[in-house]
Design a protein around this motif. Structure first.
Motif, PDB file in Angstrom:
ATOM      1  N   MET A  50       0.873  -1.078  -0.096  1.00  0.00           N
ATOM      2  CA  MET A  50      -0.147  -0.015   0.137  1.00  0.00           C
ATOM      3  C   MET A  50       0.971   1.243  -0.217  1.00  0.00           C
ATOM      4  O   MET A  50       0.663   2.294  -0.753  1.00  0.00           O
ATOM      5  N   ILE A  61      -1.007   8.265   2.924  1.00  0.00           N
ATOM      6  CA  ILE A  61      -1.701   7.149   3.189  1.00  0.00           C
ATOM      7  C   ILE A  61      -3.096   7.011   3.683  1.00  0.00           C
ATOM      8  O   ILE A  61      -3.765   5.839   3.535  1.00  0.00           O
ATOM      9  N   THR A  62      -3.405   7.868   4.515  1.00  0.00           N
ATOM     10  CA  THR A  62      -4.907   7.956   5.116  1.00  0.00           C
ATOM     11  C   THR A  62      -5.897   8.170   3.928  1.00  0.00           C
ATOM     12  O   THR A  62      -6.853   7.124   3.846  1.00  0.00           O
ATOM     13  N   SER A  65      -5.733   4.891   1.655  1.00  0.00           N
ATOM     14  CA  SER A  65      -6.232   3.898   2.409  1.00  0.00           C
ATOM     15  C   SER A  65      -8.054   3.644   2.306  1.00  0.00           C
ATOM     16  O   SER A  65      -8.516   2.759   1.991  1.00  0.00           O
ATOM     17  N   LYS A  69     -10.191   0.987   0.367  1.00  0.00           N
ATOM     18  CA  LYS A  69     -11.163   0.317   1.161  1.00  0.00           C
ATOM     19  C   LYS A  69     -12.598   0.314  -0.098  1.00  0.00           C
ATOM     20  O   LYS A  69     -13.168  -0.854  -0.006  1.00  0.00           O
ATOM     21  N   LYS A  79      -6.568  -7.008  -0.982  1.00  0.00           N
ATOM     22  CA  LYS A  79      -5.368  -6.618  -0.021  1.00  0.00           C
ATOM     23  C   LYS A  79      -5.374  -7.519   0.781  1.00  0.00           C
ATOM     24  O   LYS A  79      -6.183  -8.255   1.354  1.00  0.00           O
TER      25      LYS A  79
END
Length: 148
Positions: A50, A61-62, A65, A69, A79
Motif C-alpha cells: 500500500m 496513506i490515510t 487507504s 477500501k 488486499k
C-alpha cells in the motif's frame, strides 16, 4: 501571448485531468479519476505494498487507504498481508479489477492515439520525446509547492 502557466492549466483541463467522472463515460463504472490512477498503479507495480503505491501516486496513506477500501468494496482490489511482515499489506487487482483496468487502458490509449493522429510522424515523436523530457524535469524539480 499566453503565459506558461496558462498553457499548462488549459492543457490539464483539455486533457481531462480535472474530470471527476471521467471513468463513468469510458467504462460504465462508478470509478473516480483517483481510483482509476490507483488501479493503473496496482497493475503496473504487480503486488506492491500500500505504501509503495501511495508513494508512487503522491498520496498520503490515510486518503489512499480510504480509496483502497472503496475499491475493495467494489470487488476491484484485493488486499492481503505480506507473508513476512503482517503490518504490510500487498495490493492486487481482482479479475473484475483487471477487466476494468483493461477497459480504461484501451479507452485511454485510443484517446491518446486520436490526439497524436493529428500530427505528422515527426511531430508525434517530438511530442512524445518532449513529454519524456518534461517528466524527467518534473521529477528533478520536485513538488509543485516549492518553498519560496
Amino acid at each position: 501571448m499566453e503565459s506558461t502557466r496558462d498553457l499548462f492549466q488549459i492543457f490539464v483541463r483539455r486533457f481531462g485531468l480535472l474530470n471527476a467522472s471521467c471513468c463513468d463515460c469510458c467504462c460504465g463504472e462508478e470509478v473516480s479519476l483517483v481510483q482509476s490512477h490507483i488501479l493503473y498503479e496496482i497493475r503496473r507495480q504487480k503486488s506492491a505494498s500500500m505504501q509503495q503505491v501511495a508513494n508512487a501516486l503522491g498520496m498520503d496513506i490515510t486518503t489512499f487507504s480510504r480509496q483502497v477500501k472503496t475499491l475493495e468494496k467494489k470487488g476491484l482490489v484485493r488486499k492481503k498481508p505480506h507473508p513476512e511482515d503482517r503490518r504490510i499489506y500487498l495490493l492486487s487487482l481482482t479479475t473484475a479489477g483487471e477487466e476494468l483496468e483493461n477497459r480504461i487502458d484501451e479507452r485511454m490509449k485510443a484517446f491518446i492515439d486520436n490526439i497524436l493522429s493529428q500530427f505528422t510522424e515527426f511531430e508525434r515523436d517530438m511530442v512524445v520525446k518532449s513529454v519524456q523530457l518534461l517528466n524527467k524535469a518534473i521529477l528533478k524539480a520536485g513538488a509543485c509547492c516549492l518553498p519560496e
